[in-house]
Design a protein around this motif. Structure first.
Motif, mmCIF file in Angstrom:
data_model
loop_
_atom_site.group_PDB
_atom_site.id
_atom_site.type_symbol
_atom_site.label_atom_id
_atom_site.label_comp_id
_atom_site.label_asym_id
_atom_site.label_seq_id
_atom_site.Cartn_x
_atom_site.Cartn_y
_atom_site.Cartn_z
ATOM 1 N N ASN A 80 -25.280 -23.736 -2.396
ATOM 2 C CA ASN A 80 -24.020 -23.380 -1.990
ATOM 3 C C ASN A 80 -24.100 -22.568 -0.737
ATOM 4 O O ASN A 80 -23.264 -22.945 -0.162
ATOM 5 C CB ASN A 80 -22.414 -23.479 -2.943
ATOM 6 N N LYS A 81 -24.491 -21.719 -1.252
ATOM 7 C CA LYS A 81 -24.760 -20.353 -0.312
ATOM 8 C C LYS A 81 -25.528 -21.019 0.768
ATOM 9 O O LYS A 81 -24.873 -20.103 1.796
ATOM 10 C CB LYS A 81 -24.722 -18.623 -1.573
ATOM 11 N N LYS A 82 -26.265 -21.648 0.655
ATOM 12 C CA LYS A 82 -27.300 -21.730 1.606
ATOM 13 C C LYS A 82 -27.140 -22.558 2.023
ATOM 14 O O LYS A 82 -27.020 -22.898 3.300
ATOM 15 C CB LYS A 82 -29.320 -22.483 0.896
ATOM 16 N N ALA A 83 -25.694 -23.859 1.929
ATOM 17 C CA ALA A 83 -24.718 -24.711 2.091
ATOM 18 C C ALA A 83 -24.558 -23.973 3.143
ATOM 19 O O ALA A 83 -24.120 -24.212 4.540
ATOM 20 C CB ALA A 83 -24.654 -25.698 1.943
ATOM 21 N N ARG A 84 -23.387 -23.171 3.018
ATOM 22 C CA ARG A 84 -22.234 -22.309 3.790
ATOM 23 C C ARG A 84 -23.144 -21.610 4.847
ATOM 24 O O ARG A 84 -22.578 -21.394 6.509
ATOM 25 C CB ARG A 84 -22.066 -21.200 2.696
#
Length: 730
Positions: A683-687
């Motif tokens: 999720n952090k990478k996608a954000r």
């Protein structure tokens, strides 16, 4: 019982008076020396959203509403999609641009909350994104003090109380904590030369103290406010010794934000009630564990398949019960844990979340699964029977104490099963054997017919072949689900049954009353014929006190009876006899899922069928079990081809797509997935990637003219209108 708090409405309004626009997540209006036309002024003026009913003022803009599309993945670019948890205005805010695109929102200020719920996590941690309802509720409940209301209308601040779940250091224990911990001395009973039935008696004492003692206190408190009145008597005598004891006891579970002298008597009564509950519950739990240990013996063959399966099942049930209890406490908090609504009210609404969507009253139903887990671990029928008896006591406590009080203080729990037609209530006909009156000829003839059928089958049970019983079961099931199902199908399509009755001089209400007699007779005979068949196949079977199948049969029959009663409680005569096929004017709008229907659709066709399988287990007959399965399949076909199409016809898209249990399990699974470290990392990478894409798109937008931006806004609106139309068609 499930109580929750609704989040506050977060509408943002700017009056255009030159205030700090950035405080509202809107960039400041651009300043330019070049002349601008009217359309440019519309975009460059402060963004003020006009509410419904407000008069238009200079400087207002009409924000184009974009329909929300649920159950759809976010596949469009961030600047062009409406359910990405951020608006176009937020994209502009991130890039610190001075020429914003007006944010597209609905008139309802809660839209962003619902959009957030769709994506579950904000796509950009640096932008302002509203919290999901669950997170906002939990935060509000922990940070914002609760407000209590007495019966007289007096409002007060509810003090912060200690949770009963975490363990505290003995250095912080009070006298009442030591009293609770003294329950561990019950372990001494295991080392004394006493018969093992003493352990049962010891546990029975504390179980009765819980269900009977606390039950009577709560019942009298609900009806006459006995505990509150007793507390008022103590407070009226400050020089009495009871006053000092009560003052000490009331401060056991609260912080420094509580004053014994100025608090309302109802709050003080609840705080005095809590230590009593703690002592009884602690002793009850420890006494049960001591009883289980006393009846546990090491298995002779630990690595046998039977032993391993029983241990695995027992451990699973214990951990499942622990999860159900803790998740229930997470929802209801200690206010409901200690029956606070018997003393005063707080500003909360009944909500059904996670475990409360899976089972009714989970603390008292699936929360007691550890009883049966320990029965598996001990391989003891004594433990099983005592656990069953204790669980029944708990359910009686629920039925006689909690449920009546809940229905009294939460009227939304009680459904109106008395549907009106032609100015009066429909007549109460026979429901099974209920509502029987010997002064109504139809009731009397029906009872004589059923009694004669049972007597003939029992008296001639030896001479009648078994295939006759099987054929009778199939006949009545085919008559109920097949023939009468066809009648309902024709009634739904063309009002066939009512038209036939009108030719004989009946009106619609009389036709429905006639239908109820026909349906009730067939419904009762399906049960009577199946019962007689089970009796025929159980010839030669003797009741064995140590037989799992027969114990399970009794449990299944009890659950089936409870399911039928709960179903009728929600539906009433109208729903039980498919009144929506005949009298559409009484159909409730909108569709409300209450009672047992909150958890599943068609409960009488799922868990209500347990009674048939229970009779098969009691008869120890594979034929009867197979017959129950065949009848359930026939009933399922009736639901698919008759009931479900009619429900879609009269309610359309208002029906929920999945049941409450499926929704609860899905929420629990998604929460577990979101808390997974690998998922959080993704999720952090996608954000980060989405943030980069936003910045690139914002940079490209800077070079666009005003007219190009208006065209982009219109394209965005058209895109989501098409998506909404496609969603409605599907």
């Amino acid at each position: 019982m499930d109580k929750g708090k609704e989040g506050d409405d977060g509408a943002v309004v700017d009056d255009g008076s030159g205030g700090d626009a950035s405080a509202h997540n809107f960039p400041a209006p651009a300043t330019s020396q070049s002349p601008v036309n009217d359309s440019d002024k519309m975009l460059l003026s402060p963004c003020r959203k006009r509410k419904k009913g407000d008069p238009a003022r200079k400087g207002d803009i009409e924000v184009v509403p974009f329909p929300r599309v649920t159950n759809m993945t976010c596949e469009t670019p961030p600047i062009l999609e409406g359910n990405t948890c951020s608006t176009a205005g937020e994209v502009a805010a991130d890039s610190s641009t001075q020429d914003p695109i007006p944010p597209s929102t609905d008139d309802d200020s809660s839209d962003s909350d619902e959009d957030e719920q769709l994506c579950r996590t904000p796509l950009n941690s640096n932008t302002h994104s509203p919290q999901s309802p669950e997170s906002s509720d939990s935060e509000a409940s922990t940070n914002k003090p609760q407000e209590g209301v007495t019966d007289s209308g007096q409002k007060f601040r509810v003090p912060h109380t200690k949770s009963p779940l975490p363990l505290y250091s003995p250095l912080r224990w009070t006298l009442f904590d030591w009293l609770k911990s003294s329950c561990l001395l019950s372990v001494i009973l295991l080392f004394l030369p006493l018969p093992r039935w003493v352990l049962i008696v010891w546990f029975g004492i504390w179980r009765l103290a819980y269900n009977l003692g606390i039950g009577l206190l709560l019942k009298y408190q609900s009806e006459n406010k006995v505990i509150t009145k007793f507390t008022q008597q103590i407070l009226s005598k400050p020089n009495n010794m009871l006053y000092s004891i009560a003052k000490t006891a009331a401060h056991v579970d609260v912080d420094n934000d509580y004053s014994f002298e100025s608090a309302p008597p109802s709050l003080t009564a609840w705080l005095l009630f809590r230590p009593v509950v703690d002592v009884i519950l602690f002793y009850d739990v420890v006494a049960y564990f001591v009883f289980v240990l006393g009846y546990w013996t090491a298995p002779a063959h630990f690595f046998s398949l039977k032993t391993l399966l029983s241990y695995i099942g027992g451990v699973f049930l214990c951990f499942f019960a622990l999860w159900a209890k803790t998740d229930s406490f997470r929802v209801v908090k200690d206010y409901a844990w200690y029956w606070g609504d018997f003393f005063f009210a707080i500003h909360q609404k009944l909500t059904f979340d996670r475990v409360f969507r899976i089972a009714p009253h989970p603390m008292y139903t699936i929360g007691y699964a550890f009883f049966y887990g320990f029965a598996l671990l001990t391989h003891s029928y004594i433990v099983l029977y005592v656990s069953l008896a204790a669980h029944v006591c708990q359910l009686v406590f629920l039925a006689l104490v909690e449920t009546p009080h809940m229905k009294k203080i939460y009227p939304e729990m009680v459904g109106d099963s008395s549907y009106k037609f032609s100015g009066g209530a429909l007549p109460r006909s026979l429901v099974g054997f209920g509502n029987f009156t010997p002064y109504r000829g139809v009731d009397l003839l029906f009872m004589v017919f059923v009694a004669q059928n049972i007597v003939v089958h029992i008296v001639l049970i030896e001479s009648i072949p078994t295939w006759v019983f099987v054929c009778e079961v199939l006949f009545w099931r085919l008559w109920l689900s097949g023939v009468l199902g066809l009648v309902l199908h024709l009634q739904s399509k063309s009002n066939w049954f009512v038209l036939k009755c009108e030719k004989m001089g009946m009106n619609t209400a009389q036709a429905f009353d006639n239908w109820k007699l026909i349906y009730n007779a067939a419904h009762v005979m399906t049960y009577v014929s199946f019962f007689c068949c089970a009796v025929k196949y159980s010839a030669g079977v003797t009741f064995q006190p140590y037989c799992v199948a027969q114990v399970l049969a009794l449990v299944l029959c009890s659950i089936s009876l409870w399911c039928s009663l709960s179903t009728y409680e929600v539906l009433g005569d109208y729903g039980w006899f498919y009144g929506d096929f005949f009298i559409t004017s009484a159909v409730p709008v909108p569709v409300v899922y209450s009672g047992i229907y909150r958890f599943m659709d068609n409960p009488d066709s799922i868990i209500g069928w347990g009674g048939f399988y229970g009779l098969g287990l009691f008869a120890e007959s594979k034929t009867v079990v197979l017959l129950a399965a065949i009848c359930q399949v026939i009933n399922y076909l009736f639901i698919v081809f008759v009931e479900s199409p009619h429900m879609r016809k009269i309610h359309g898209g208002k029906l929920r797509p999945i049941s409450g249990i499926q929704s609860g399990v899905t929420d629990i699974f998604l929460d577990m997935v979101e808390k997974n470290p690998r998922i959080q990392k993704l999720n952090k990478k996608a954000r980060r990637e989405i943030s980069k894409i936003k910045k690139r798109i914002t940079t490209e937008i800077k070079g666009l003219s005003i007219h190009d931006r208006i065209g982009l806004q219109k394209a965005k609106s058209t895109l989501f209108e098409n998506l909404l139309l496609k969603k409605k068609k599907s």
